[in-house]
Design a protein around this motif. Sequence first.
Motif, mmCIF file in Angstrom:
data_model
loop_
_atom_site.group_PDB
_atom_site.id
_atom_site.type_symbol
_atom_site.label_atom_id
_atom_site.label_comp_id
_atom_site.label_asym_id
_atom_site.label_seq_id
_atom_site.Cartn_x
_atom_site.Cartn_y
_atom_site.Cartn_z
ATOM 1 N N UNK A 86 0.834 -1.197 0.000
ATOM 2 C CA UNK A 86 0.000 0.000 0.000
ATOM 3 C C UNK A 86 0.870 1.249 0.000
ATOM 4 N N UNK A 87 1.946 1.232 0.770
ATOM 5 C CA UNK A 87 2.867 2.367 0.793
ATOM 6 C C UNK A 87 3.422 2.630 -0.596
ATOM 7 N N UNK A 88 3.835 1.563 -1.284
ATOM 8 C CA UNK A 88 4.393 1.706 -2.634
ATOM 9 C C UNK A 88 3.379 2.341 -3.569
ATOM 10 N N UNK A 89 2.128 1.890 -3.518
ATOM 11 C CA UNK A 89 1.094 2.448 -4.389
ATOM 12 C C UNK A 89 0.792 3.907 -4.018
ATOM 13 N N UNK A 90 0.794 4.218 -2.738
ATOM 14 C CA UNK A 90 0.566 5.597 -2.302
ATOM 15 C C UNK A 90 1.655 6.509 -2.861
ATOM 16 N N UNK A 91 2.907 6.080 -2.773
ATOM 17 C CA UNK A 91 4.011 6.897 -3.285
ATOM 18 C C UNK A 91 3.909 7.047 -4.796
ATOM 19 N N UNK A 92 3.600 5.964 -5.501
ATOM 20 C CA UNK A 92 3.446 6.058 -6.960
ATOM 21 C C UNK A 92 2.374 7.066 -7.332
ATOM 22 N N UNK A 93 1.235 7.038 -6.620
ATOM 23 C CA UNK A 93 0.150 7.957 -6.933
ATOM 24 C C UNK A 93 0.531 9.396 -6.588
ATOM 25 N N UNK A 94 1.215 9.594 -5.467
ATOM 26 C CA UNK A 94 1.645 10.939 -5.099
ATOM 27 C C UNK A 94 2.583 11.508 -6.157
ATOM 28 N N UNK A 95 3.524 10.706 -6.622
ATOM 29 C CA UNK A 95 4.482 11.154 -7.632
ATOM 30 C C UNK A 95 3.755 11.535 -8.914
ATOM 31 N N UNK A 96 2.765 10.723 -9.301
ATOM 32 C CA UNK A 96 1.989 11.033 -10.500
ATOM 33 C C UNK A 96 1.181 12.309 -10.330
ATOM 34 N N UNK A 97 0.474 12.408 -9.220
ATOM 35 C CA UNK A 97 -0.456 13.529 -9.028
ATOM 36 C C UNK A 97 0.258 14.855 -8.809
ATOM 37 N N UNK A 98 1.422 14.833 -8.185
ATOM 38 C CA UNK A 98 2.153 16.073 -7.892
ATOM 39 C C UNK A 98 3.261 16.352 -8.902
ATOM 40 N N UNK A 99 3.325 15.538 -9.960
ATOM 41 C CA UNK A 99 4.263 15.779 -11.068
ATOM 42 C C UNK A 99 5.720 15.804 -10.643
ATOM 43 N N UNK A 100 6.090 14.930 -9.704
ATOM 44 C CA UNK A 100 7.508 14.740 -9.421
ATOM 45 C C UNK A 100 8.165 14.086 -10.639
ATOM 46 N N UNK A 101 9.309 14.597 -11.043
ATOM 47 C CA UNK A 101 10.037 14.031 -12.180
ATOM 48 C C UNK A 101 10.909 12.874 -11.697
ATOM 49 N N UNK A 102 10.260 11.868 -11.126
ATOM 50 C CA UNK A 102 10.953 10.752 -10.491
ATOM 51 C C UNK A 102 10.286 9.450 -10.933
ATOM 52 N N UNK A 103 11.085 8.465 -11.280
ATOM 53 C CA UNK A 103 10.578 7.137 -11.580
ATOM 54 C C UNK A 103 10.610 6.306 -10.302
ATOM 55 N N UNK A 104 9.456 5.783 -9.909
ATOM 56 C CA UNK A 104 9.353 4.965 -8.701
ATOM 57 C C UNK A 104 9.349 3.496 -9.102
ATOM 58 N N UNK A 105 10.242 2.732 -8.507
ATOM 59 C CA UNK A 105 10.396 1.312 -8.831
ATOM 60 C C UNK A 105 10.102 0.486 -7.591
ATOM 61 N N UNK A 106 9.289 -0.533 -7.740
ATOM 62 C CA UNK A 106 8.975 -1.439 -6.640
ATOM 63 C C UNK A 106 9.577 -2.807 -6.869
ATOM 64 N N UNK A 107 10.245 -3.342 -5.863
ATOM 65 C CA UNK A 107 10.846 -4.676 -5.949
ATOM 66 C C UNK A 107 10.026 -5.673 -5.144
ATOM 67 N N UNK A 108 9.992 -6.909 -5.625
ATOM 68 C CA UNK A 108 9.212 -7.956 -4.976
ATOM 69 C C UNK A 108 9.678 -8.180 -3.539
ATOM 70 N N UNK A 109 8.786 -8.772 -2.740
ATOM 71 C CA UNK A 109 9.079 -9.056 -1.338
ATOM 72 C C UNK A 109 10.323 -9.933 -1.238
ATOM 73 N N UNK A 110 11.247 -9.549 -0.374
ATOM 74 C CA UNK A 110 12.446 -10.349 -0.112
ATOM 75 C C UNK A 110 12.182 -11.167 1.150
ATOM 76 N N UNK A 111 12.481 -12.454 1.089
ATOM 77 C CA UNK A 111 12.108 -13.361 2.174
ATOM 78 C C UNK A 111 13.318 -14.074 2.764
ATOM 79 N N UNK A 112 13.145 -14.471 4.024
ATOM 80 C CA UNK A 112 14.123 -15.359 4.647
ATOM 81 C C UNK A 112 14.032 -16.728 3.973
ATOM 82 N N UNK A 113 14.981 -17.602 4.272
ATOM 83 C CA UNK A 113 14.995 -18.917 3.641
ATOM 84 C C UNK A 113 13.717 -19.705 3.911
ATOM 85 N N UNK A 114 13.081 -19.463 5.060
ATOM 86 C CA UNK A 114 11.856 -20.186 5.396
ATOM 87 C C UNK A 114 10.588 -19.487 4.913
ATOM 88 N N UNK A 115 10.734 -18.357 4.219
ATOM 89 C CA UNK A 115 9.592 -17.677 3.633
ATOM 90 C C UNK A 115 9.129 -16.442 4.360
#
Length: 302
Positions: free
Chosen positions: A173-202
């Motif tokens: 949700x945080x990632x989507x909020x930041x993406x929307x803020x960047x779009x709506x406020x015209x920040x000249x920034x590309x926001x990249x989201x990386x998949x969840x990083x997990x411990x060996x047991x998940x």
Amino acid sequence: MSAPEVFREKSLMRAWSRYHRFQGKTLALVPTMGFLHEGHLLLVRTAKSLADVTVVSIYVNPGQFAPSEDLASYPSDLAGDLRKLSAAGADAVFCPADLYHSSPGDLPIEGEAASCLEDDGSGHETWIRVEMLEKGLCGRSRPVFFRGVATVVAKLFNIVEPDLAIFGKKDYQQWRVICRMVRDLDFAITVIGLDVVREADGLAMSSRNVRLSPECREKALSIYRSLSKAKISAEKGQKNSHELKYLVKQMISEAGGKIDYVEVVEQQGLQPVEEEISCPVVVCVAASFGDVRLIDNVEINI
């Protein structure tokens, strides 16, 4: 590997960034609250692969914590973080003492204009709200959280002036909020989201994991196991969101977790899918084991 430059003053951080931008270099920012783990370091390494210069911010943001939440107990290890960031190749680290107050000396303004900027003791008043995206999921039980996140990230963007910003999608949700803020406020920034990083047991990597007792940590694995089972079920043809939520809730509850929410929502707008799944969704979970609240999610693309 040389140690990163460390900045505590906003003006010095901004000047450093602008110097490198003037040299024609691209900048990537990785915002963090410190107590870094391998998930954070993956963000840093990704940033280094995409930009010429990488800045990591370390700031435990009080603006996103309600009075009853765990700000005081949030773990920190700045010396250890700096060692890890040096090994990961970060170029600069921005770790301000406070981002919610500024003095005239922090701004290159003189005379009458400067006097208008003096701190009058009234405190911070300006907040950014991403009104729809912040309402559901974590926003229901943490009503001040996303205004604090959006505001502090906007401040970091204005100080560091990056070309790219890298976030982990564990905080979906945080990632989507930041993406929307960047779009709506015209920040000249590309926001990249990386998949969840997990411990060996998940278990999803989180700075809060260190607070789990061995027993609670074992029980917390039910979050990932239930999400994995829900994804497999959906891929085999189960499209009813109620059935998927029931599956996840049952496994977490049987393990002793206290559930805040289990939701199936659209990936873009985070709107709940109440019946049949007909678009890409994300199954989001927030649950507590002991006194530690954990979040996790899994994307289902159908």
